[in-house]
Write a protein that holds these residues in place. Structure first.
Motif, short mmCIF file in Angstrom:
data_model
loop_
_atom_site.label_atom_id
_atom_site.label_comp_id
_atom_site.label_asym_id
_atom_site.label_seq_id
_atom_site.Cartn_x
_atom_site.Cartn_y
_atom_site.Cartn_z
N GLU A 99 0.79 -1.23 0.00
CA GLU A 99 0.00 0.00 0.00
C GLU A 99 0.83 1.28 0.00
O GLU A 99 0.57 2.19 -0.78
CB GLU A 99 -0.97 0.00 1.18
CG GLU A 99 -2.24 -0.74 0.89
CD GLU A 99 -3.26 -0.57 1.99
OE1 GLU A 99 -3.46 0.56 2.46
OE2 GLU A 99 -3.84 -1.59 2.38
N ASP A 100 1.82 1.38 0.89
CA ASP A 100 2.62 2.60 0.96
C ASP A 100 3.43 2.81 -0.32
O ASP A 100 3.56 3.92 -0.82
CB ASP A 100 3.52 2.61 2.19
CG ASP A 100 4.44 1.41 2.28
OD1 ASP A 100 4.06 0.33 1.76
OD2 ASP A 100 5.53 1.53 2.86
N GLU A 101 3.98 1.73 -0.86
CA GLU A 101 4.73 1.81 -2.11
C GLU A 101 3.81 2.14 -3.28
O GLU A 101 4.19 2.86 -4.20
CB GLU A 101 5.44 0.50 -2.40
CG GLU A 101 6.53 0.14 -1.42
CD GLU A 101 7.06 -1.25 -1.66
OE1 GLU A 101 8.29 -1.40 -1.61
OE2 GLU A 101 6.26 -2.18 -1.90
N GLU A 131 3.24 5.81 -3.44
CA GLU A 131 4.47 6.42 -3.96
C GLU A 131 4.54 6.26 -5.48
O GLU A 131 4.87 7.20 -6.21
CB GLU A 131 5.65 5.67 -3.33
CG GLU A 131 6.80 6.51 -2.89
CD GLU A 131 7.84 5.61 -2.21
OE1 GLU A 131 9.00 5.69 -2.67
OE2 GLU A 131 7.52 4.87 -1.26
#
Length: 193
Positions: free
Chosen positions: A81-83, A86
């Motif tokens: 999710e965080d990647e 990004e």
């Protein structure tokens, strides 16, 4: 010895960003070399090197784009999710305003801006990969060399419905390099010496 199957972590396909960089370089080099010959007098273009180039340029270019698209889609699908956030921000910065080209259906006259994900999908599923050419605006019937323009037309079908894409090759390749360099930065210049 423990069975390597039983582990607590996911093992997504490894993505070789150096390979993506090489495919981008090769694809750009093919287009640039072809473009450099556009409009040259017929007698200036020939011989073994040029004949080999013209015979192999399109299949090699197609393979480069296909390899890049498969790797980029695989990478995108494996992001956490965080990647993913990004990645989406990076794509929006470099290919968010229709720079990649356009997509249309044969049965509709309007076209829409091509997203990065859709560009990869259409490259993968294209039934026809067709670089566009120009001869330096010379007369079509005269003996002048034709060179790639940097736009690639992709055609295919979803069911019985035909689609086509006009892909801006340099923008697509540049975006792929941005992703590669962001997620696996190149070594600093002084490290290469």
């Amino acid at each position: 010895m423990k069975n390597p199957y039983w582990h607590d972590y996911d093992k997504p396909h490894p993505i070789d960003f150096d390979a993506i960089r090489e495919f981008c370089f090769d694809a750009y080099s093919i287009i640039a070399a072809s473009h450099a010959m556009a409009g040259a007098q017929g007698e200036e273009v020939g011989g073994t090197l040029h004949e080999y180039f013209w015979r192999t340029a399109e299949p090699r270019l197609s393979r480069c784009f296909l390899d890049i698209a498969i790797r980029m889609r695989t990478f995108e699908d494996a992001l956490q999710e965080d990647e993913k956030a990004e990645f989406e921000k990076l794509i929006a910065e470099h290919a968010g305003d229709g720079e990649l080209g356009s997509f249309g259906w044969e049965d509709k006259s309007d076209r829409i801006d091509l997203t990065f994900r859709e560009a990869c999908n259409k490259i993968i599923h294209a039934g026809d990969f067709r670089p566009t050419y120009d001869n330096g605006s010379q007369d079509r019937d005269e003996d002048f060399a034709w060179g790639m323009t940097g736009t690639i037309e992709l055609m295919g079908a979803l069911g019985k419905r035909q689609w086509d894409v006009w892909l801006t090759a340099e923008e697509f390749l540049s975006t792929c390099l941005e992703v590669a360099n962001h997620f696996e930065p190149l070594p600093a210049e002084e490290e290469n010496k």
